[in-house]
Design an enzyme around this catalytic site. Structure first.
Site, mmCIF file in Angstrom:
data_model
loop_
_atom_site.group_PDB
_atom_site.id
_atom_site.type_symbol
_atom_site.label_atom_id
_atom_site.label_comp_id
_atom_site.label_asym_id
_atom_site.label_seq_id
_atom_site.Cartn_x
_atom_site.Cartn_y
_atom_site.Cartn_z
ATOM 1 N N GLY A 1 1.062 5.922 -1.806
ATOM 2 C CA GLY A 1 1.254 4.980 -0.712
ATOM 3 C C GLY A 1 2.270 3.912 -1.074
ATOM 4 C CB CYS A 2 4.285 1.680 1.064
ATOM 5 S SG CYS A 2 3.039 1.215 2.297
ATOM 6 C CE1 TYR A 3 1.303 -4.220 1.294
ATOM 7 C CE2 TYR A 3 -0.023 -2.778 2.677
ATOM 8 C CZ TYR A 3 0.720 -3.943 2.508
ATOM 9 O OH TYR A 3 0.860 -4.816 3.561
ATOM 10 C CB THR B 1 4.882 2.859 -4.630
ATOM 11 O OG1 THR B 1 4.474 4.185 -4.269
ATOM 12 C CG2 THR B 1 6.198 2.931 -5.379
#
Length: 349
Positions: free
Chosen positions: A152-154, A156
């Site tokens: 996921g973005c968060y 990462t």
């Protein structure tokens, strides 16, 4: 390469899907052979995204495993949560390589997934097959595999900020607090009150406090690195910008260290990894400085008064937090240089 790898993108009309289109069109080893949307099948992709006029003229295919198999070698799933749970096993059984950008295969425990995502978990057999593709940390495990779960973005941004310390045992695993902010593209292209212009413009808010579904993903990876259970406080915020994540992380050290020693630890840990850049002492990254790129920039500050370390980690949520890391995983999967098709400069201003 004389023959390019054929790629299909399921969920091409979402932000992650259209960013994959942008990146893969510039990839020297890949050809996009199918763009897929369950809601817009039959329509030209440029109807959804006019900026693709005369660049990608394909019509959107329906979600049909046999059709995908006939057109592609690798499938990117830029789908809502719950879709990949059913679709990935069918694609894998059809002999395709799969890179899943949704959260359906990130968590090893189906029970944990159901608790946080409120969806039916995937078949345990396929959960075991999925490799968690945080490239700079677990990238060697990706090489030669057929099924990658893209982080996921968060997670990462937050995990790249913490990985060297967790792996070294230099931090108290019970002390971690991460305060993360995201641009509104992280919510996807769908309409909701939260991202309505008049609601988010000139506004700044916390959401899903102590309930964000990326929390167990971060804890799972940190626990693996630390060799013990990690439970952390993770708070997410929405800011009125399109792209970018900034994660500010606070940790206690297990023993006295100098800031120079910590910075050197980070530089050694990420040596040779082209997309993580460690800032010099007294310098901290901003989201604008990685905009449109696959970079993660990290700044560090040790507070001698409290003994706590502050880590500032920034990424572009749509690139390094989604499509860019998916392409990076493809490169590792195929044995190519991981920067292939991604070695471009951030857009500034």
């Amino acid at each position: 390469m004389t023959t390019k790898l054929r790629a299909a993108i399921v969920g091409s009309t979402g932000y992650g899907g259209v960013e994959l289109i942008r990146l893969l069109l510039a990839h020297p080893n890949v050809e996009i052979t199918s763009v897929i949307s369950s809601s817009s099948a039959g329509a030209p992709i440029a109807d959804s995204y006019p900026h693709l006029n005369q660049i990608l003229t394909d019509r959107l295919d329906a979600v049909d495993v046999e059709l995908i198999r006939s057109k592609a070698d690798v499938v990117f799933l830029a789908t809502p949560h719950g879709v990949s749970t059913e679709l990935s096993p069918k694609l894998l059984d059809a002999g395709l390589k799969v890179i899943d950008i949704s959260g359906d295969f990130r968590l090893q425990s189906g029970d944990v997934y159901e608790t946080w995502y409120k969806h039916k978990p995937a078949d345990p057999e396929y959960l075991k097959k999925a490799v968690y593709g945080l490239c700079e940390v677990f990238g060697e495990e990706v090489r030669g595999k057929d099924f990658i779960s893209n982080p996921g973005c968060y997670p990462t941004a937050t995990l790249l900020g913490l990985a060297p310390l967790a792996a070294s045992g230099w931090i108290d695993p019970k002390s971690i607090i991460a305060d993360a902010k995201s641009g509104v593209s992280g919510a996807g292209r769908g309409l909701s009150l939260l991202v309505h212009y008049s609601e988010i413009n000139e506004n700044f808010l916390a959401y899903k406090v102590n309930k964000h579904q990326h929390t167990p993903e971060i804890e799972q990876a940190l626990s693996r690195l630390a060799g013990e259970e990690v439970v952390m406080t993770f708070t997410t915020h929405l800011v009125p910008m399109t792209r970018g994540i900034l994660s500010t992380i606070y940790v206690n050290l297990t023993s006295p260290r100098s800031e120079d020693d910590i910075r050197e630890l980070y530089r050694q840990y990420y040596e040779g990894r082209k997309f993580v850049r460690i800032r010099d002492k007294g310098k901290y990254p901003a989201t604008k400085e990685v905009w449109g790129s696959n970079y993660c920039d990290i700044g560090l500050s040790l507070d001698s008064r409290t003994g706590r370390l502050t880590i500032v980690s920034v990424i572009d949520n749509v690139v390094k937090g989604a499509a860019g890391q998916a392409v990076q995983n493809l490169n590792l999967m195929m044995g190519w240089d991981e920067a292939t098709g991604l070695a471009f400069t951030p857009v500034y201003p």
